[in-house]
Motif scaffolding. Structure first.
Motif, short mmCIF file in Angstrom:
data_model
loop_
_atom_site.label_atom_id
_atom_site.label_comp_id
_atom_site.label_asym_id
_atom_site.label_seq_id
_atom_site.Cartn_x
_atom_site.Cartn_y
_atom_site.Cartn_z
N TYR A 50 41.30 43.21 -22.29
CA TYR A 50 42.31 42.33 -21.70
C TYR A 50 43.29 43.17 -20.88
O TYR A 50 43.86 44.14 -21.40
CB TYR A 50 43.09 41.57 -22.77
CG TYR A 50 42.25 40.82 -23.77
CD1 TYR A 50 41.06 40.20 -23.41
CD2 TYR A 50 42.66 40.72 -25.10
CE1 TYR A 50 40.30 39.51 -24.34
CE2 TYR A 50 41.91 40.03 -26.04
CZ TYR A 50 40.73 39.43 -25.66
OH TYR A 50 39.98 38.75 -26.59
N ARG A 51 43.53 42.76 -19.64
CA ARG A 51 44.48 43.47 -18.80
C ARG A 51 45.90 43.26 -19.32
O ARG A 51 46.39 42.12 -19.37
CB ARG A 51 44.37 43.02 -17.35
CG ARG A 51 43.19 43.60 -16.62
CD ARG A 51 43.21 43.29 -15.14
NE ARG A 51 44.39 43.78 -14.44
CZ ARG A 51 44.39 44.14 -13.16
NH1 ARG A 51 43.25 44.09 -12.44
NH2 ARG A 51 45.50 44.55 -12.57
N GLY A 52 46.56 44.35 -19.67
CA GLY A 52 47.90 44.25 -20.21
C GLY A 52 48.92 43.79 -19.19
O GLY A 52 49.87 43.07 -19.53
N ASP A 53 48.74 44.17 -17.92
CA ASP A 53 49.70 43.74 -16.90
C ASP A 53 49.63 42.24 -16.68
O ASP A 53 50.67 41.56 -16.54
CB ASP A 53 49.50 44.50 -15.60
CG ASP A 53 48.08 44.49 -15.06
OD1 ASP A 53 47.18 43.91 -15.72
OD2 ASP A 53 47.86 45.07 -13.97
N VAL A 54 48.43 41.67 -16.69
CA VAL A 54 48.28 40.23 -16.52
C VAL A 54 48.79 39.49 -17.75
O VAL A 54 49.43 38.43 -17.63
CB VAL A 54 46.81 39.87 -16.20
CG1 VAL A 54 46.61 38.36 -16.19
CG2 VAL A 54 46.40 40.47 -14.86
N LEU A 55 48.52 40.01 -18.93
CA LEU A 55 49.07 39.41 -20.15
C LEU A 55 50.59 39.36 -20.10
O LEU A 55 51.20 38.35 -20.44
CB LEU A 55 48.63 40.21 -21.39
CG LEU A 55 47.29 39.83 -22.02
CD1 LEU A 55 46.90 40.88 -23.05
CD2 LEU A 55 47.35 38.45 -22.65
N ALA A 56 51.22 40.43 -19.66
CA ALA A 56 52.68 40.48 -19.60
C ALA A 56 53.21 39.44 -18.62
O ALA A 56 54.21 38.75 -18.91
CB ALA A 56 53.15 41.88 -19.21
N LEU A 57 52.57 39.30 -17.48
CA LEU A 57 53.01 38.30 -16.50
C LEU A 57 52.77 36.88 -17.01
O LEU A 57 53.57 35.98 -16.74
CB LEU A 57 52.30 38.53 -15.18
CG LEU A 57 52.73 39.77 -14.39
CD1 LEU A 57 51.85 39.97 -13.17
CD2 LEU A 57 54.20 39.68 -13.99
N SER A 64 52.13 27.69 -21.68
CA SER A 64 52.07 27.16 -23.04
C SER A 64 50.65 26.83 -23.50
O SER A 64 50.33 26.97 -24.68
CB SER A 64 52.92 25.89 -23.14
OG SER A 64 52.47 24.91 -22.21
N ILE A 65 49.80 26.38 -22.60
CA ILE A 65 48.44 25.96 -22.94
C ILE A 65 47.54 26.30 -21.76
O ILE A 65 47.97 26.20 -20.60
CB ILE A 65 48.39 24.45 -23.27
CG1 ILE A 65 47.00 24.02 -23.77
CG2 ILE A 65 48.84 23.59 -22.10
CD1 ILE A 65 46.97 22.60 -24.35
N VAL A 66 46.31 26.72 -22.03
CA VAL A 66 45.40 27.11 -20.94
C VAL A 66 44.07 26.40 -21.12
O VAL A 66 43.43 26.48 -22.18
CB VAL A 66 45.18 28.63 -20.89
CG1 VAL A 66 44.18 28.99 -19.78
CG2 VAL A 66 46.50 29.36 -20.64
N GLY A 112 40.73 35.20 -28.40
CA GLY A 112 41.50 36.41 -28.66
C GLY A 112 42.55 36.65 -27.59
O GLY A 112 43.69 37.02 -27.90
N TRP A 113 42.17 36.44 -26.33
CA TRP A 113 43.14 36.60 -25.23
C TRP A 113 44.28 35.60 -25.38
O TRP A 113 45.45 35.96 -25.21
CB TRP A 113 42.44 36.40 -23.88
CG TRP A 113 43.39 36.49 -22.73
CD1 TRP A 113 43.76 37.62 -22.06
CD2 TRP A 113 44.13 35.41 -22.14
NE1 TRP A 113 44.67 37.32 -21.09
CE2 TRP A 113 44.92 35.97 -21.11
CE3 TRP A 113 44.18 34.04 -22.37
CZ2 TRP A 113 45.77 35.19 -20.32
CZ3 TRP A 113 45.03 33.26 -21.59
CH2 TRP A 113 45.81 33.84 -20.57
N ALA A 114 43.96 34.34 -25.71
CA ALA A 114 44.99 33.31 -25.86
C ALA A 114 45.97 33.69 -26.97
O ALA A 114 47.19 33.46 -26.83
CB ALA A 114 44.34 31.97 -26.16
N LYS A 115 45.47 34.26 -28.05
CA LYS A 115 46.36 34.69 -29.13
C LYS A 115 47.30 35.78 -28.65
O LYS A 115 48.51 35.77 -28.95
CB LYS A 115 45.53 35.17 -30.33
CG LYS A 115 46.36 35.52 -31.55
CD LYS A 115 45.46 35.89 -32.73
CE LYS A 115 46.30 36.22 -33.96
NZ LYS A 115 45.42 36.58 -35.13
#
Length: 512
Positions: A50-57, A64-66, A112-115
């Motif tokens: 998982y890209r950490g920079d994209v997660l942070a943004l 809230s929901i994807v 896992g990404w959503a969590k």
């Protein structure tokens, strides 16, 4: 200078702010998944890729929901291809986007990404090429605790605890002839009803979204919703809406007024759903899921034409598709679309901006390189952060303008929320005037306003124009800055909005 006066009253409440209104969408399309949210080997990637920079943004944006995994993609997708050991997963042709799907990223990876992102999963099932049996198997795999074939397979594949997915899309855009497995309203309505019943037998707690029209201009619009809900009303909880807007032939005024069309679209679907409710003598109201919306330049050479050349390309993995670059004008329009959704938050209780990364997205990323915020990131992020408590009705008067496509519209567009716990009123504003400041007054009935606690504006930057955008080389060309002219005077909010701008003003209040 143009003028606008807004009036809100503490007791004139639309309803509570639905947190799922600030949703997004991740589809296996273009570079949304691969090199978007998922890129093993990227300098910021974690052990899961998982890209950490994209997660942070994503967290900063307040999503809230994807919705996942599509979109047109889901109508030809076998969910089983995306589970189990990655090196044993099949490579498949994706007919929807003329690409090769490696299936390196699937349900476990997305959960896992959503969590990690702190978002709720909204899972779409394939009702194009597949049906009831595959849908109920997926619910069992995802949500059943264990002791059955499908749930034990999930545990074997590394997820001891159920994913606990609550919201499910019963297919995607099946009213559209372009959709794999396109159906008539009767065909789809009956399939959706029977599938819904089977899914709820596995997990009665889930919430189900029936496919509505792919757009207000579809020839079957209205009749489609009425027919589908006549079949499935008792079993589903939501009906979906999709809408995309763009500036045509330099007609900026119509583009800036397109929230008029969203308002009308929403209200038409509500009327249709409530007509079915009345006919059935039901006590249940169907909610709306606006699970695809955004600005999308479908008829611009550098974006929309990418779709038309797909058939001529060789089959490739995650090619660049519709990576629109958003400017100041687009950000103001996105702000008005968010206002429309919020104003209807008593019935539109789920909304998903399409999509999250790279594909018509508020976040852009480059393979092996940076990730950055597009202009449209900012209205979403601030509204997700500050819209809380209750939505207040807004009475508006002031200057208006005429448009070729959507009739006349108020120069200043607005939505307002009140958070009693925090003692805050948040006012979300767009000045759609291209050339003039807007002089704004907001009457706050039932409140005693003490001070402006935050005032920010996105506008044309110095040295720029309405087409200025954030790019890889100039990632912060457009953003939020302090709105200088916003204050409380005589118990009212007074502010001056720059031409073509989106603003948020937060006010500390006490109950009068």
């Amino acid at each position: 200078m143009t003028n606008a006066r807004l009036t809100v009253d503490r007791d004139f409440v639309v309803g509570p702010v639905p947190r799922r209104l600030f949703g997004s969408f991740v589809e296996h399309m273009g570079r949304c998944v691969y090199t978007g949210i998922y890129e093993p080997g990227h300098p910021t990637a974690d052990e899961h890729g998982y890209r950490g920079d994209v997660l942070a943004l994503t967290r900063e944006m307040g999503v809230s929901i994807v919705r996942y995994p599509g979109g047109n993609f889901v109508s030809g997708y076998h969910w089983e291809d995306g589970i189990g050991p990655v090196d044993e997963r099949p490579r498949r042709i994706d007919g929807a986007w003329h690409t090769i799907e490696t299936n390196a990223f699937g349900l476990h990876e997305f959960a896992g990404w959503a969590k990690e992102a702190g978002v709720e999963v909204m899972e779409a099932i394939n009702l194009g090429t597949r049906g009831l049996e595959e849908a109920r198997a997926l619910v069992e795999y995802a949500n059943h605790p264990g002791g059955t074939a499908w749930s034990d397979l999930r545990i074997k594949n590394g997820a001891k605890d159920p994913f606990g997915i609550k919201v499910w899309n019963l297919g995607n855009e099946l009213d559209g002839p372009w959709q794999i497995g396109h159906k008539t309203a009767d065909e789809y309505g009956r399939l959706a009803n029977e599938t819904a019943k089977a899914m709820k037998l596995v997990d009665p707690s889930i919430e189900l979204v029936a496919v509505g029209s792919s757009g207000r201009k579809m020839p079957t619009f209205g009749e489609w919703e009425h027919t589908v809900l006549s079949h499935a009303y008792d079993e589903v909880d939501y009906i979906s809406l999709h809408a995309y807007y763009q500036e045509h032939d330099g007609d900026a005024l119509s583009f800036l007024a397109c929230a008029n069309d969203m308002d009308s679209f929403i209200e038409s679907v509500i009327a249709t759903a409530d007509a079915v409710k009345a006919k059935r003598h039901s006590n249940k109201s169907i909610q709306l899921s606006f699970d695809e919306w955004n600005v999308w330049y479908q008829q611009r050479g550098d974006a929309g034409d990418q779709l038309h050349v797909l058939e001529k390309q060789q089959w490739r993995e995650h090619p660049r598709l519709i990576e629109d670059e958003y400017n100041v004008t687009d950000a103001v329009v996105v702000g008005t679309l968010l206002n429309s959704l919020l104003r209807h938050g008593d019935r539109v209780t789920i909304a998903n901006q399409a999509q999250l990364v790279n594909v018509i997205a508020p976040i852009r990323s480059e393979e092996g390189g940076p990730a950055w915020r597009q202009t449209i990131f900012w209205p979403f992020a601030r509204m997700a952060e500050l819209a809380s408590g209750n939505i207040l009705r807004v009475a508006s008067s002031g200057d208006r303008f005429e448009t070729a496509q959507y009739g006349d519209a108020a120069v200043v567009d607005a939505s307002v929320t009140y958070d009693a716990e925090r003692g805050r009123v948040a006012v979300f504003l767009a000045n759609r005037g291209l050339d003039e400041d807007a002089d704004l007054t907001v009457a706050l009935r039932g409140f005693t306003a003490s001070e402006v606690t935050r005032a920010e504006v996105l506008a044309i930057p110095d040295g720029g124009d309405r087409f200025t955008a954030n790019t890889e080389d100039r990632q912060d060309a457009v953003g939020l800055v302090k709105l200088e002219h916003a204050a409380i005077a005589d118990g009212e909010l007074r502010a001056t909005l720059p031409p073509l701008s989106w603003a948020v003003i937060e006010i500390a209040v006490a109950v009068a």
